[in-house]
Design a protein around this motif. Structure first.
Motif, mmCIF file in Angstrom:
data_model
loop_
_atom_site.group_PDB
_atom_site.id
_atom_site.type_symbol
_atom_site.label_atom_id
_atom_site.label_comp_id
_atom_site.label_asym_id
_atom_site.label_seq_id
_atom_site.Cartn_x
_atom_site.Cartn_y
_atom_site.Cartn_z
ATOM 1 N N VAL A 12 -36.184 -30.274 22.136
ATOM 2 C CA VAL A 12 -36.834 -31.493 21.347
ATOM 3 C C VAL A 12 -37.618 -32.520 22.171
ATOM 4 N N SER A 13 -38.042 -33.375 21.715
ATOM 5 C CA SER A 13 -39.094 -33.946 22.608
ATOM 6 C C SER A 13 -38.386 -34.932 23.663
ATOM 7 N N SER A 14 -37.022 -35.429 23.100
ATOM 8 C CA SER A 14 -36.652 -36.234 24.229
ATOM 9 C C SER A 14 -35.151 -36.284 23.709
ATOM 10 N N GLU A 31 -39.491 -22.098 25.768
ATOM 11 C CA GLU A 31 -39.526 -23.446 25.509
ATOM 12 C C GLU A 31 -39.994 -23.476 23.794
ATOM 13 N N LEU A 32 -39.284 -24.135 23.105
ATOM 14 C CA LEU A 32 -39.550 -24.274 21.592
ATOM 15 C C LEU A 32 -41.063 -25.171 21.501
ATOM 16 N N CYS A 33 -41.257 -26.278 22.145
ATOM 17 C CA CYS A 33 -42.237 -27.001 21.691
ATOM 18 C C CYS A 33 -43.624 -26.677 22.527
ATOM 19 N N GLN A 34 -44.725 -26.316 21.513
ATOM 20 C CA GLN A 34 -45.791 -25.923 22.031
ATOM 21 C C GLN A 34 -46.513 -26.777 23.085
ATOM 22 N N GLU A 35 -46.580 -27.965 22.807
ATOM 23 C CA GLU A 35 -47.153 -29.039 23.535
ATOM 24 C C GLU A 35 -46.383 -28.917 24.694
ATOM 25 N N ALA A 36 -45.259 -28.783 25.066
ATOM 26 C CA ALA A 36 -44.584 -28.696 26.451
ATOM 27 C C ALA A 36 -45.037 -27.490 27.122
ATOM 28 N N ALA A 73 -26.907 -30.339 21.381
ATOM 29 C CA ALA A 73 -26.245 -29.535 20.600
ATOM 30 C C ALA A 73 -25.774 -28.048 21.491
ATOM 31 N N GLY A 74 -26.571 -27.735 22.329
ATOM 32 C CA GLY A 74 -26.232 -26.698 23.290
ATOM 33 C C GLY A 74 -27.039 -25.518 22.845
ATOM 34 N N LEU A 75 -26.810 -24.175 23.176
ATOM 35 C CA LEU A 75 -27.611 -22.933 23.094
ATOM 36 C C LEU A 75 -27.043 -22.407 21.817
ATOM 37 N N LYS A 95 -38.296 -20.119 19.646
ATOM 38 C CA LYS A 95 -37.038 -20.645 19.865
ATOM 39 C C LYS A 95 -36.360 -19.510 20.787
ATOM 40 N N ALA A 96 -35.355 -20.209 21.517
ATOM 41 C CA ALA A 96 -34.787 -19.359 22.650
ATOM 42 C C ALA A 96 -33.928 -18.307 21.974
ATOM 43 N N GLU A 97 -33.270 -18.573 20.733
ATOM 44 C CA GLU A 97 -32.720 -17.267 20.228
ATOM 45 C C GLU A 97 -33.333 -16.101 19.667
ATOM 46 N N ASP A 98 -34.764 -16.354 19.623
ATOM 47 C CA ASP A 98 -35.712 -15.427 19.318
ATOM 48 C C ASP A 98 -36.278 -14.461 20.553
ATOM 49 N N VAL A 99 -36.705 -15.588 21.561
ATOM 50 C CA VAL A 99 -37.315 -15.168 22.563
ATOM 51 C C VAL A 99 -36.520 -14.505 23.763
ATOM 52 N N PHE A 100 -35.360 -15.151 24.021
ATOM 53 C CA PHE A 100 -34.776 -14.708 25.177
ATOM 54 C C PHE A 100 -34.038 -13.513 25.021
ATOM 55 N N PRO A 101 -33.465 -13.013 23.845
ATOM 56 C CA PRO A 101 -33.059 -11.496 24.119
ATOM 57 C C PRO A 101 -34.178 -10.582 24.349
ATOM 58 N N ILE A 102 -35.352 -10.820 23.731
ATOM 59 C CA ILE A 102 -36.424 -9.860 23.787
ATOM 60 C C ILE A 102 -36.734 -9.976 25.561
ATOM 61 N N ILE A 103 -37.005 -11.045 26.192
ATOM 62 C CA ILE A 103 -37.365 -10.978 27.564
ATOM 63 C C ILE A 103 -36.250 -10.218 28.491
ATOM 64 N N LEU A 104 -34.939 -10.761 28.140
ATOM 65 C CA LEU A 104 -33.973 -10.126 28.778
ATOM 66 C C LEU A 104 -33.977 -8.761 28.802
#
Length: 604
Positions: free
Chosen positions: A4-6, A457-462, A510-512, A484-493
């Motif tokens: 999130v942004s902050s 990272e989720l935020c495109q701007e970031a 809220a955590g991962l 979303k980390a839950e979508d991207v991370f498993p693929i990269i791993l």
């Protein structure tokens, strides 16, 4: 870092987020839900996002289920609830969704389903009553106000500067050494509780845990001394201020809310005497307040949903730059009127009275017609100055856009990232996964000592900022992925074959997501994980799932905590960052210098 942004300052609501939009009742009753007073639901408008209008009630739930049980059950039906609140000894629940399609899908799928011997009943639920209107109604029906207690009278008699300090910096009058001691004790309690929870979910670790608890005051791992913030005052580089009636009676005041909306208070107090806001940000607030008082537009009223000026977000840097984002609800103003306002705002801060306010980047954010709870989805228009600001951290340069995450205490962030780099035990053959990377600060700070860095990272701007930041610092061994980390991370791993792989995660409060934790567990070649938690209690389930015994759901050898440390990024408050190094059971390592960490032995 966060997806999130902050992370807003204590007492400050998230950017642009109506306080009621995602909050389910704390003391809800069925009688309240059936209230017929239309004034209690004035906030239900098509141009305001609130999940309360996509709300269902699920009845006849199995006894003794918890929040996570219901969340997992709904996830199995491919449902993504926005909020869940259990009631009636956990036998019924209110569940809200982000849109009508998701809500209707839930009603169709879940109604009549059998779960643990219970046939579920699902029906539409009325939205939660407006907290401030409910309070007004209660006060009206109760007659004269009750006699205030001595403590309440004393609070009312205190100067506004003291009252607001108690809200946003509750430890302002506590010596700093004592602040650190209290925070360290909080972390001790977290690690003691984690030791118990790991033992409950992984019996094979009990002999190891027994030895650890005996050595480390019932904690699961050694806790190093808390690392203080280099500066204890004026440390925040980002603050979110509400625009409302001042608690001193002055209209169009920019500051922090003195109380909570659900407590019936909308008044704000300016930041002039607060200890955590920088002098540069205070100057921006002062000038902006002068400007809005020259306009004919009123402040936004959360009771009536009328008015315009709503919020001011200010970001400052050690390099002398300042970004101001003005949140404005257009209501029924036409484009010509809005253009005239933006032109006058630009003139005021670039050529007029506010030109010495220090603003180098000025944005106008249109607050109406929200269809998403995410503030980065709001139209954000640059009306003056540069599009970004720049900061220096650990000798590196970073570009920061309006919605990009960057730690709010730059000096303490340097302490934090240095610790992370030390604990990650990296070399020229290492590959680093930087999860929830924001503008890329952690990965970029480590890139020169490793083979490769991969940021998510989720935020495109970031992500765009992170890519620019890598180039600014002459780095070519780093890549960033948006999603979303839950979508991207498993693929990269799944596609990584690096032998020396380390993950660094710095997620939102809220955590991962559980999918990320499961992917980490499955990736047996990932031996070391550095977890940075801004809310250790909220991250507890992540810690437990990383350490729990393998099962049909959780595959791969578990991790266990090796060392922990707190870094104080938020002086004058009880918030603190917790860093935990976790290593895969059976992984044998001796950290350089053996600075407080114990050598891992083969699995229990």
């Amino acid at each position: 870092m966060a997806e999130v942004s902050s992370v807003p300052a204590p007492g400050i609501p998230p950017v642009g987020e109506d306080e009621r939009s995602t909050e389910l009742p704390q003391d809800s009753t069925m009688e309240e839900s059936q209230s017929s007073d239309p004034s209690m639901y004035r906030y239900i408008k098509n141009d305001l996002f609130t999940s309360e209008i996509f709300k269902v009630e699920i009845r006849n739930l199995p006894k003794f289920i918890g929040f996570n049980d219901l969340k997992k059950f709904l996830a199995k039906q491919n449902l993504n609830p926005h909020k869940i609140k259990l009631f009636g000894k956990q036998t019924f629940a209110f569940v809200t969704f982000k849109n009508e399609e998701e809500r209707d899908k839930a009603m169709k799928l879940v109604h009549g389903m059998q779960w643990k011997g219970q046939v579920l009943n699902v029906k539409l639920a009325k939205p939660k009553a407006d907290p401030i209107m409910r309070k007004r109604k209660q006060e009206g029906s109760e007659g004269p106000p009750s006699k205030r207690t001595e403590g309440e009278e004393e609070e009312e008699e205190q100067p506004l500067s003291v009252q607001i300090a108690n809200v946003v910096t509750p430890l302002w009058n506590v010596p700093y050494d004592e602040q650190l001691r209290r925070k360290e004790q909080e972390v001790v309690a977290v690690l003691q509780r984690l030791a118990k929870r790991i033992g409950n979910t992984n019996k094979a670790m009990l002999p190891w845990l027994f030895a650890q608890k005996g050595k480390y005051n019932k904690m699961c791992c050694p806790l190093e001394d808390i690392r203080p913030s280099p500066t204890q005052t004026e440390y925040r580089n980002k603050c979110e201020f509400l625009i409302s009636m001042g608690a001193d009676g002055e209209d169009k005041t920019v500051g922090f809310r003195l109380g909570k909306y659900k407590g019936g208070s909308c008044a704000v107090v300016g930041p002039a005497e607060t200890s955590h806001v920088s002098a540069e940000a205070k100057r921006v607030v002062s000038e902006f307040q002068k400007f809005i008082r020259t306009t004919t537009y009123s402040v936004y009223d959360p009771e009536t949903y009328e008015g315009h000026w709503k919020q001011l977000t200010v970001r400052t840097t050690r390099t002398g730059q300042a970004m101001a984002m003005a949140f404005f609800n257009p209501q029924k103003l036409n484009e010509e009127e809005l253009d005239a306002l933006k032109t006058s705002m630009k003139h005021y801060f670039t050529e007029g009275e506010g030109k010495d306010g220090g603003i180098t980047s000025l944005y106008f954010v249109r607050e109406g017609q929200r269809t998403s709870p995410n503030p980065e989805d709001l139209p954000c228009e640059l009306v003056g100055g540069e599009s970004c600001i720049h900061e220096e951290l650990l000798g590196l340069k970073f570009r920061i856009s309006p919605h990009s995450f960057f730690q709010v205490n730059t000096g303490a962030a340097e302490v934090l990232y240095s610790t992370v780099g030390e604990w990650a035990q990296l070399d020229e053959n290492s590959t680093v996964l930087d999860v929830c990377c924001g503008t890329g600060t952690i990965g970029i700070s480590l890139a020169k000592r490793v083979k490769k860095v991969i940021g998510i990272e989720l935020c495109q701007e970031a992500v765009e900022d992170a890519k620019v930041n890598a180039k600014l610092n002459g780095l070519s061994n780093i890549e960033f992925h948006c999603g979303k980390a839950e979508d991207v991370f498993p693929i990269i791993l799944s596609g990584l074959v690096a032998s020396n792989l380390t993950a660094i995660v710095d997620p939102p409060r809220a955590g991962l997501h559980s999918k990320v934790i499961l992917a980490i567990r499955r990736a047996e070649h990932l031996k070391r994980l550095v977890y940075v938690a801004c809310n250790a209690k909220a991250a507890m389930n992540n810690f437990i799932d990383l350490c729990r015994a393998p099962s049909n759901r959780v595959h791969g050898a578990p991790f266990r905590p090796v060392r922990a440390l707190a870094v104080d990024l938020f002086p004058q408050t009880m918030h603190v960052e917790l860093v935990i190094l976790l290593e895969r059971v059976g992984y044998d390592t001796q950290p350089p210098g053996n600075s407080g960490s114990q050598q891992q032995q083969p699995g229990p």
